[in-house]
Scaffold this motif. Structure first.
Motif, PDB file in Angstrom:
ATOM      1  N   THR A 205      67.255  41.228  55.297  1.00 22.11           N
ATOM      2  CA  THR A 205      67.036  42.188  55.733  1.00 22.11           C
ATOM      3  C   THR A 205      66.762  42.908  57.270  1.00 22.11           C
ATOM      4  O   THR A 205      66.970  43.740  57.602  1.00 22.11           O
ATOM      5  N   LYS A 206      66.421  41.826  58.352  1.00 26.16           N
ATOM      6  CA  LYS A 206      66.582  42.105  60.056  1.00 26.16           C
ATOM      7  C   LYS A 206      68.260  43.082  59.974  1.00 26.16           C
ATOM      8  O   LYS A 206      68.003  44.222  60.819  1.00 26.16           O
ATOM      9  N   LEU A 207      68.725  42.188  59.379  1.00 21.69           N
ATOM     10  CA  LEU A 207      70.680  42.774  59.886  1.00 21.69           C
ATOM     11  C   LEU A 207      70.052  43.529  59.052  1.00 21.69           C
ATOM     12  O   LEU A 207      70.965  45.136  59.887  1.00 21.69           O
ATOM     13  N   LEU A 208      69.667  44.198  57.971  1.00 17.38           N
ATOM     14  CA  LEU A 208      70.184  45.269  57.488  1.00 17.38           C
ATOM     15  C   LEU A 208      69.273  46.817  57.879  1.00 17.38           C
ATOM     16  O   LEU A 208      69.822  47.495  58.025  1.00 17.38           O
ATOM     17  N   ASN A 209      68.585  46.263  59.118  1.00 13.08           N
ATOM     18  CA  ASN A 209      67.602  47.016  59.592  1.00 13.08           C
ATOM     19  C   ASN A 209      67.974  47.670  61.448  1.00 13.08           C
ATOM     20  O   ASN A 209      68.000  48.089  61.878  1.00 13.08           O
ATOM     21  N   PRO A 211      70.792  48.605  63.194  1.00  9.29           N
ATOM     22  CA  PRO A 211      72.532  49.076  63.055  1.00  9.29           C
ATOM     23  C   PRO A 211      73.888  48.791  63.884  1.00  9.29           C
ATOM     24  O   PRO A 211      74.661  48.739  63.333  1.00  9.29           O
ATOM     25  N   GLU A 212      72.845  47.788  64.789  1.00 12.23           N
ATOM     26  CA  GLU A 212      73.882  47.917  65.223  1.00 12.23           C
ATOM     27  C   GLU A 212      74.785  46.583  65.136  1.00 12.23           C
ATOM     28  O   GLU A 212      76.456  46.004  65.418  1.00 12.23           O
ATOM     29  N   LYS A 213      74.087  45.429  65.211  1.00 10.14           N
ATOM     30  CA  LYS A 213      74.659  44.670  64.314  1.00 10.14           C
ATOM     31  C   LYS A 213      74.559  44.729  62.732  1.00 10.14           C
ATOM     32  O   LYS A 213      76.337  43.712  62.865  1.00 10.14           O
ATOM     33  N   LEU A 214      74.725  44.860  61.955  1.00  6.93           N
ATOM     34  CA  LEU A 214      75.096  45.742  60.626  1.00  6.93           C
ATOM     35  C   LEU A 214      76.455  46.259  61.298  1.00  6.93           C
ATOM     36  O   LEU A 214      77.329  46.071  60.266  1.00  6.93           O
TER      37      LEU A 214
END
Length: 265
Positions: A205-209, A211-214
């Motif tokens: 969830t944190k990754l999906l939220n 945008p830069e890391k995703l």
């Protein structure tokens, strides 16, 4: 690829990849044991979806699948033994074991605590070892063949800084699978690993939220998207079926090409 009459235990199946596997196996006709550790509401949601699959199947050639929820901590051998015993008591047998339950702890190597190391190893490796052993003992006692599918990770091959215990557990799973393929082959029992890459599940969830890391992650995936639980579940269903009877001791990567294209940012 039908699994009518088969009974499958999927550990850690109250959400995410585990839930996807349960639903895929149920759609193929298997009866399923839904295991959870601390979220009974997720297990009940999974069970409701299994029941909906059965309710929507009205064809005589498509028998209804049934689900059963059981709580167990896969880090405890006593609880694993009880989980398998209760599964067999409820359905009369087990044919398929999917070792899906797993945890990870984020920390620099020099900060990893003994408690966190033990927690990861107990669930990811020790739990898999003894769940598989108890399942195999059941197959030997009942003189039947069976299927074991371990949910590993690209990190059985790919380094993952700050997750060293997790990587070590998945590397151990890889060797466990290879060794048991040799040891169990004469019994007609197959064992394989499915190794997901980045899959869109609640754990991310944190990754999906972010945008830069995703975006940075997606640049490492040649297919340009995150995987879905169904991408993993479809392969598990194949490996659990008679069509995969001559496949054992292998790891199958479900990662959109990530493993061969990954660069640490």
């Amino acid at each position: 690829m039908r699994l009518d009459g088969k009974v499958a235990l999927v550990t850690g199946s109250s959400q995410g990849i585990g839930q996807g596997i349960v639903l895929c196996l149920a759609q193929a006709g298997a009866n399923v044991v839904i295991n959870y550790r601390s979220h009974p509401e997720g297990a009940e949601e999974t069970l409701a979806k299994v029941e909906a699959i059965g309710a929507n199947c009205h064809l005589a050639c498509c028998p209804q699948s049934y689900g059963y929820t059981l709580q167990a901590n896969l880090g405890s051998v006593d609880e694993i033994r009880q989980l398998i015993a209760e599964s067999i008591k409820h359905f009369g047998k087990l044919d398929i074991l999917v070792n899906n339950a797993g945890i990870e702890k984020h920390a620099a190597f020099w900060d990893v605590t003994e408690a966190d190391y033990d927690a990861v190893m107990n669930v990811n490796l020790k739990g898999v070892f003894f769940a598989t052993q108890i399942f195999v003992q059941h197959l030997i006692e009942t003189k039947r063949t069976g299927k074991i599918i371990n949910i590993s990770s690209v990190h059985e091959e790919l380094p993952f800084p700050n997750f060293t215990a997790y990587c070590a557990s998945k590397g151990g799973m890889k060797m466990l699978t290879r060794n048991l393929a040799v040891e169990l082959g004469a019994l007609g029992i197959t064992i394989n690993n499915v190794a997901p890459g980045a899959i869109e599940t609640p754990i991310n969830t944190k990754l999906l939220n972010n945008p830069e890391k995703l975006g940075a992650l997606l640049q490492n995936i040649p297919l340009g998207r995150l995987g879905q639980p169904q991408d993993v579940a479809s392969l598990v269903k194949f490996l659990a079926s008679a069509e995969a009877d001559y496949i054992t001791g292998s790891t199958f990567f479900v990662d959109g090409g990530l493993l061969w294209n990954y660069q640490e940012q």
